[in-house]
Design a protein around this motif. Structure first.
Motif, PDB file in Angstrom:
ATOM      1  N   MET A  80      60.486  20.657  53.985  1.00 33.77           N
ATOM      2  CA  MET A  80      60.900  21.513  55.095  1.00 33.77           C
ATOM      3  C   MET A  80      59.950  21.482  56.273  1.00 33.77           C
ATOM      4  O   MET A  80      60.363  21.626  57.411  1.00 33.77           O
ATOM      5  N   GLN A  81      58.660  21.286  56.035  1.00 34.32           N
ATOM      6  CA  GLN A  81      57.712  21.253  57.125  1.00 34.32           C
ATOM      7  C   GLN A  81      57.934  20.038  58.028  1.00 34.32           C
ATOM      8  O   GLN A  81      57.560  20.063  59.197  1.00 34.32           O
ATOM      9  N   MET A  82      58.575  19.014  57.501  1.00 33.09           N
ATOM     10  CA  MET A  82      58.872  17.829  58.292  1.00 33.09           C
ATOM     11  C   MET A  82      60.297  17.843  58.835  1.00 33.09           C
ATOM     12  O   MET A  82      60.538  17.399  59.953  1.00 33.09           O
ATOM     13  N   THR A  83      61.221  18.323  58.026  1.00 31.60           N
ATOM     14  CA  THR A  83      62.627  18.235  58.417  1.00 31.60           C
ATOM     15  C   THR A  83      63.145  19.468  59.128  1.00 31.60           C
ATOM     16  O   THR A  83      64.111  19.380  59.877  1.00 31.60           O
ATOM     17  N   ARG A  84      62.557  20.630  58.876  1.00 31.00           N
ATOM     18  CA  ARG A  84      63.030  21.880  59.489  1.00 31.00           C
ATOM     19  C   ARG A  84      61.882  22.809  59.880  1.00 31.00           C
ATOM     20  O   ARG A  84      61.854  23.978  59.498  1.00 31.00           O
ATOM     21  N   PRO A  85      60.918  22.325  60.659  1.00 30.32           N
ATOM     22  CA  PRO A  85      59.824  23.223  61.065  1.00 30.32           C
ATOM     23  C   PRO A  85      60.331  24.439  61.821  1.00 30.32           C
ATOM     24  O   PRO A  85      59.738  25.518  61.747  1.00 30.32           O
ATOM     25  N   ASP A  86      61.457  24.275  62.505  1.00 32.24           N
ATOM     26  CA  ASP A  86      62.047  25.405  63.234  1.00 32.24           C
ATOM     27  C   ASP A  86      62.543  26.497  62.293  1.00 32.24           C
ATOM     28  O   ASP A  86      62.610  27.667  62.667  1.00 32.24           O
ATOM     29  N   ALA A  87      62.880  26.142  61.073  1.00 33.55           N
ATOM     30  CA  ALA A  87      63.359  27.128  60.096  1.00 33.55           C
ATOM     31  C   ALA A  87      62.209  27.854  59.412  1.00 33.55           C
ATOM     32  O   ALA A  87      62.340  29.020  59.051  1.00 33.55           O
ATOM     33  N   ILE A  88      61.087  27.157  59.227  1.00 32.33           N
ATOM     34  CA  ILE A  88      59.991  27.789  58.489  1.00 32.33           C
ATOM     35  C   ILE A  88      58.990  28.514  59.385  1.00 32.33           C
ATOM     36  O   ILE A  88      58.319  29.427  58.928  1.00 32.33           O
ATOM     37  N   ALA A  89      58.903  28.129  60.657  1.00 26.99           N
ATOM     38  CA  ALA A  89      57.915  28.753  61.552  1.00 26.99           C
ATOM     39  C   ALA A  89      58.075  30.272  61.617  1.00 26.99           C
ATOM     40  O   ALA A  89      57.081  31.000  61.462  1.00 26.99           O
ATOM     41  N   PRO A  90      59.295  30.801  61.811  1.00 29.99           N
ATOM     42  CA  PRO A  90      59.407  32.266  61.865  1.00 29.99           C
ATOM     43  C   PRO A  90      59.112  32.934  60.518  1.00 29.99           C
ATOM     44  O   PRO A  90      58.586  34.051  60.479  1.00 29.99           O
ATOM     45  N   LEU A  91      59.423  32.259  59.417  1.00 33.57           N
ATOM     46  CA  LEU A  91      59.128  32.820  58.094  1.00 33.57           C
ATOM     47  C   LEU A  91      57.619  32.924  57.892  1.00 33.57           C
ATOM     48  O   LEU A  91      57.104  33.946  57.427  1.00 33.57           O
ATOM     49  N   LEU A  92      56.923  31.859  58.240  1.00 33.19           N
ATOM     50  CA  LEU A  92      55.468  31.830  58.095  1.00 33.19           C
ATOM     51  C   LEU A  92      54.809  32.823  59.051  1.00 33.19           C
ATOM     52  O   LEU A  92      53.908  33.571  58.655  1.00 33.19           O
ATOM     53  N   ALA A  93      55.261  32.870  60.304  1.00 35.24           N
ATOM     54  CA  ALA A  93      54.688  33.800  61.268  1.00 35.24           C
ATOM     55  C   ALA A  93      54.880  35.246  60.821  1.00 35.24           C
ATOM     56  O   ALA A  93      53.961  36.068  60.908  1.00 35.24           O
ATOM     57  N   GLY A  94      56.060  35.570  60.324  1.00 30.63           N
ATOM     58  CA  GLY A  94      56.326  36.923  59.832  1.00 30.63           C
ATOM     59  C   GLY A  94      55.438  37.289  58.658  1.00 30.63           C
ATOM     60  O   GLY A  94      54.918  38.401  58.573  1.00 30.63           O
ATOM     61  N   PHE A  95      55.256  36.344  57.742  1.00 31.25           N
ATOM     62  CA  PHE A  95      54.396  36.586  56.577  1.00 31.25           C
ATOM     63  C   PHE A  95      52.954  36.827  57.020  1.00 31.25           C
ATOM     64  O   PHE A  95      52.294  37.757  56.550  1.00 31.25           O
ATOM     65  N   LEU A  96      52.462  35.984  57.927  1.00 31.60           N
ATOM     66  CA  LEU A  96      51.082  36.145  58.394  1.00 31.60           C
ATOM     67  C   LEU A  96      50.891  37.466  59.126  1.00 31.60           C
ATOM     68  O   LEU A  96      49.896  38.162  58.926  1.00 31.60           O
ATOM     69  N   GLU A  97      51.848  37.833  59.943  1.00 28.08           N
ATOM     70  CA  GLU A  97      51.777  39.097  60.667  1.00 28.08           C
ATOM     71  C   GLU A  97      51.835  40.290  59.706  1.00 28.08           C
ATOM     72  O   GLU A  97      51.042  41.238  59.817  1.00 28.08           O
ATOM     73  N   GLN A  98      52.736  40.234  58.758  1.00 33.71           N
ATOM     74  CA  GLN A  98      52.888  41.309  57.768  1.00 33.71           C
ATOM     75  C   GLN A  98      51.622  41.504  56.954  1.00 33.71           C
ATOM     76  O   GLN A  98      51.285  42.625  56.564  1.00 33.71           O
ATOM     77  N   ASN A  99      50.921  40.441  56.695  1.00 36.41           N
ATOM     78  CA  ASN A  99      49.724  40.503  55.865  1.00 36.41           C
ATOM     79  C   ASN A  99      48.430  40.494  56.682  1.00 36.41           C
ATOM     80  O   ASN A  99      47.358  40.281  56.129  1.00 36.41           O
ATOM     81  N   ALA A 100      48.559  40.697  57.988  1.00 32.61           N
ATOM     82  CA  ALA A 100      47.420  40.735  58.907  1.00 32.61           C
ATOM     83  C   ALA A 100      46.540  39.495  58.780  1.00 32.61           C
ATOM     84  O   ALA A 100      45.327  39.557  58.827  1.00 32.61           O
ATOM     85  N   LEU A 101      47.209  38.354  58.597  1.00 34.46           N
ATOM     86  CA  LEU A 101      46.484  37.093  58.463  1.00 34.46           C
ATOM     87  C   LEU A 101      46.638  36.229  59.713  1.00 34.46           C
ATOM     88  O   LEU A 101      46.078  35.152  59.791  1.00 34.46           O
ATOM     89  N   GLY A 102      47.445  36.674  60.646  1.00 37.53           N
ATOM     90  CA  GLY A 102      47.687  35.848  61.829  1.00 37.53           C
ATOM     91  C   GLY A 102      47.470  36.592  63.100  1.00 37.53           C
ATOM     92  O   GLY A 102      47.140  37.731  63.180  1.00 37.53           O
TER      93      GLY A 102
END
Length: 102
Positions: A80-102
């Motif tokens: 997914m990081q190669m074929t759909r970065p647009d799909a995973i970027a918001p998931l990863l950003a939300g996780f980092l924000e939720q966990n105060a890691l970003g």
């Protein structure tokens, strides 16, 4: 395809059977107890088009990691990081924000 060349994905899928003829469990060093001891917030992302082997492995990791959450990436496969970065970027950003890691 510009970086990897035409047909790279189809060739990788065709080769996957050869890769997994080797028993990966014989070289695995983490035990269930090791995974259960990891307390770091962990995001397990699964592409909704991932083959069963990778989906089941990801689900097992999610179940074993005590402080994990799972996110389904729409239209994505295992790479997914190669074929759909647009799909995973918001998931990863939300996780980092939720966990105060970003």
């Amino acid at each position: 395809d510009a970086v990897l060349g035409d047909g790279w994905y189809d060739q990788a899928v065709a080769d996957i059977g050869t890769v997994f003829q080797h028993d990966l469990s014989s070289s695995w060093t983490l035990t269930l107890a090791d995974l259960e001891a990891i307390s770091t917030p962990t995001l397990v992302m699964i592409g909704d088009q991932t083959i069963d082997f990778f989906r089941e492995t990801s689900e097992a990791l999610y179940e074993a990691l005590p402080n994990s959450e799972v996110a389904m990436a729409p239209g994505a496969n295992h790479w997914m990081q190669m074929t759909r970065p647009d799909a995973i970027a918001p998931l990863l950003a939300g996780f980092l924000e939720q966990n105060a890691l970003g």
